[in-house]
Design a protein around this motif. Sequence first.
Motif, PDB file in Angstrom:
ATOM      1  N   ASP A  10       0.950  -1.183  -0.095  1.00  0.00           N
ATOM      2  CA  ASP A  10      -0.078   0.071   0.140  1.00  0.00           C
ATOM      3  C   ASP A  10       1.008   1.316   0.089  1.00  0.00           C
ATOM      4  O   ASP A  10       2.153   1.071   0.206  1.00  0.00           O
ATOM      5  CB  ASP A  10      -0.985   0.179   1.374  1.00  0.00           C
ATOM      6  CG  ASP A  10      -1.861   1.193   1.465  1.00  0.00           C
ATOM      7  OD1 ASP A  10      -2.519   1.536   0.339  1.00  0.00           O
ATOM      8  OD2 ASP A  10      -1.841   1.724   2.522  1.00  0.00           O
ATOM      9  N   THR A  14       1.842   3.492   4.886  1.00  0.00           N
ATOM     10  CA  THR A  14       2.527   2.298   4.734  1.00  0.00           C
ATOM     11  C   THR A  14       3.916   2.503   4.580  1.00  0.00           C
ATOM     12  O   THR A  14       4.843   2.300   4.971  1.00  0.00           O
ATOM     13  CB  THR A  14       1.899   1.198   3.601  1.00  0.00           C
ATOM     14  OG1 THR A  14       0.766   0.753   4.406  1.00  0.00           O
ATOM     15  CG2 THR A  14       2.764   0.108   3.679  1.00  0.00           C
ATOM     16  N   SER A 135      -2.823   0.652  -4.548  1.00  0.00           N
ATOM     17  CA  SER A 135      -3.261   1.465  -3.725  1.00  0.00           C
ATOM     18  C   SER A 135      -4.546   2.151  -4.071  1.00  0.00           C
ATOM     19  O   SER A 135      -4.645   2.363  -5.501  1.00  0.00           O
ATOM     20  CB  SER A 135      -2.220   2.811  -3.907  1.00  0.00           C
ATOM     21  OG  SER A 135      -2.706   3.940  -2.857  1.00  0.00           O
ATOM     22  N   ASN A 136      -5.464   2.704  -3.343  1.00  0.00           N
ATOM     23  CA  ASN A 136      -6.712   3.324  -3.551  1.00  0.00           C
ATOM     24  C   ASN A 136      -6.376   4.936  -3.919  1.00  0.00           C
ATOM     25  O   ASN A 136      -7.424   5.678  -3.945  1.00  0.00           O
ATOM     26  CB  ASN A 136      -7.699   3.352  -2.537  1.00  0.00           C
ATOM     27  CG  ASN A 136      -8.334   1.614  -2.663  1.00  0.00           C
ATOM     28  OD1 ASN A 136      -7.954   0.966  -3.660  1.00  0.00           O
ATOM     29  ND2 ASN A 136      -9.257   1.231  -1.576  1.00  0.00           N
ATOM     30  N   LYS A 167      -9.542  -1.464  -3.782  1.00  0.00           N
ATOM     31  CA  LYS A 167      -9.441  -2.440  -2.671  1.00  0.00           C
ATOM     32  C   LYS A 167     -10.576  -2.006  -1.592  1.00  0.00           C
ATOM     33  O   LYS A 167     -10.933  -1.115  -1.498  1.00  0.00           O
ATOM     34  CB  LYS A 167      -8.020  -1.977  -1.795  1.00  0.00           C
ATOM     35  CG  LYS A 167      -6.872  -2.339  -2.637  1.00  0.00           C
ATOM     36  CD  LYS A 167      -5.602  -2.302  -1.799  1.00  0.00           C
ATOM     37  CE  LYS A 167      -5.443  -0.813  -1.301  1.00  0.00           C
ATOM     38  NZ  LYS A 167      -4.120  -0.531  -0.379  1.00  0.00           N
ATOM     39  N   HIS A 189       1.164  -8.871   0.042  1.00  0.00           N
ATOM     40  CA  HIS A 189       1.043  -7.496   0.174  1.00  0.00           C
ATOM     41  C   HIS A 189       0.893  -7.062   1.413  1.00  0.00           C
ATOM     42  O   HIS A 189       0.775  -7.595   2.476  1.00  0.00           O
ATOM     43  CB  HIS A 189      -0.706  -7.712  -0.492  1.00  0.00           C
ATOM     44  CG  HIS A 189      -1.177  -6.142  -0.441  1.00  0.00           C
ATOM     45  ND1 HIS A 189      -0.838  -5.066  -1.183  1.00  0.00           N
ATOM     46  CD2 HIS A 189      -2.205  -5.320   0.335  1.00  0.00           C
ATOM     47  CE1 HIS A 189      -1.345  -3.933  -0.898  1.00  0.00           C
ATOM     48  NE2 HIS A 189      -2.182  -4.135   0.026  1.00  0.00           N
ATOM     49  N   GLY A 191       0.017  -3.752   4.051  1.00  0.00           N
ATOM     50  CA  GLY A 191      -0.753  -2.614   4.021  1.00  0.00           C
ATOM     51  C   GLY A 191      -1.259  -2.054   5.566  1.00  0.00           C
ATOM     52  O   GLY A 191      -0.905  -3.158   6.326  1.00  0.00           O
ATOM     53  N   GLU A 196      -9.150  -3.249   3.701  1.00  0.00           N
ATOM     54  CA  GLU A 196      -8.640  -2.950   2.371  1.00  0.00           C
ATOM     55  C   GLU A 196      -7.548  -3.926   1.858  1.00  0.00           C
ATOM     56  O   GLU A 196      -7.210  -4.420   0.827  1.00  0.00           O
ATOM     57  CB  GLU A 196      -8.304  -1.707   2.131  1.00  0.00           C
ATOM     58  CG  GLU A 196      -9.649  -0.734   2.219  1.00  0.00           C
ATOM     59  CD  GLU A 196      -9.400   0.544   1.956  1.00  0.00           C
ATOM     60  OE1 GLU A 196      -8.232   1.162   1.932  1.00  0.00           O
ATOM     61  OE2 GLU A 196     -10.151   1.576   1.964  1.00  0.00           O
ATOM     62  N   ASP A 197      -6.235  -3.827   2.909  1.00  0.00           N
ATOM     63  CA  ASP A 197      -5.129  -4.435   2.442  1.00  0.00           C
ATOM     64  C   ASP A 197      -5.212  -5.918   2.974  1.00  0.00           C
ATOM     65  O   ASP A 197      -4.875  -6.904   2.167  1.00  0.00           O
ATOM     66  CB  ASP A 197      -3.982  -3.600   3.292  1.00  0.00           C
ATOM     67  CG  ASP A 197      -3.648  -2.328   2.804  1.00  0.00           C
ATOM     68  OD1 ASP A 197      -3.686  -2.372   1.490  1.00  0.00           O
ATOM     69  OD2 ASP A 197      -3.958  -1.448   3.376  1.00  0.00           O
TER      70      ASP A 197
END
Length: 238
Positions: A10, A14, A135-136, A167, A189, A191, A196-197
């Motif tokens: 992320d 992060t 990433s968002n 995400k 991954h 985050g 989300e992560d």
Amino acid sequence: MQTHQVIFFDAADTLFHIRGSVAEIYQHYAVQHGFKQTPNSLLAIKQAFSRAFKDAPPAIFATTEPTALKQSERLWWFDIVHNVFYRVGMFEGFDEFFEEVFEVFADPATWTLYPETEHVLGTLKARGMELGIISNFDSRLFPVLRGLGIERYFDTVTISSLSQAAKPAPKIFQLALEKHAVDPEEAVHVGDSLREDVEGAAKAGLTSVLIDRSPAEAAPGIHRISSLDQLLPLLARL
């Protein structure tokens, strides 16, 4: 034999974080444009943002044409910020305020790296790992990465506004995996968001790692680190 070929991260909170707080930045610029500050304004802005994000649709758009995309991103954020100040106190200079503060978050000087970020990224690259971002964040992420000097570490950057997925939806993780031509079990991954992560990546089949810099107890079934430095020994154990 190395199992994981790609490490995804992320971005905000992060790898880097805001200088000060989001609420402080919005209040600072709003006051310059006529917002009437009160002793409770910071808390009110923070709470209003939380509610506005919950009410808003995901930041995903039908276009990927650069000019139209940037306009869509700006309009999405305009609605969010307008929602916030409708709740905490609208003011006459709101349009001018929004144009200014929107650009503030594209300025690398607004952000700062965590102390260990570059060392960890450099170590992973030296070990032959492929690195990516999922990433968002919107397209303002690209000048931030360049300005912070970490763009060079990443082979791919996958953001929600360009992916037509956000995400925790599996689609954005799948798109990122396709860029590296790897299967989910070959990727990790990292985050800071449990939903989300961690949950999003796990549902897409990736190994997920939660970075939580608060002194919290370990959560059962979750790979949790309190600093990116702890990622390196964790990867050796996975």
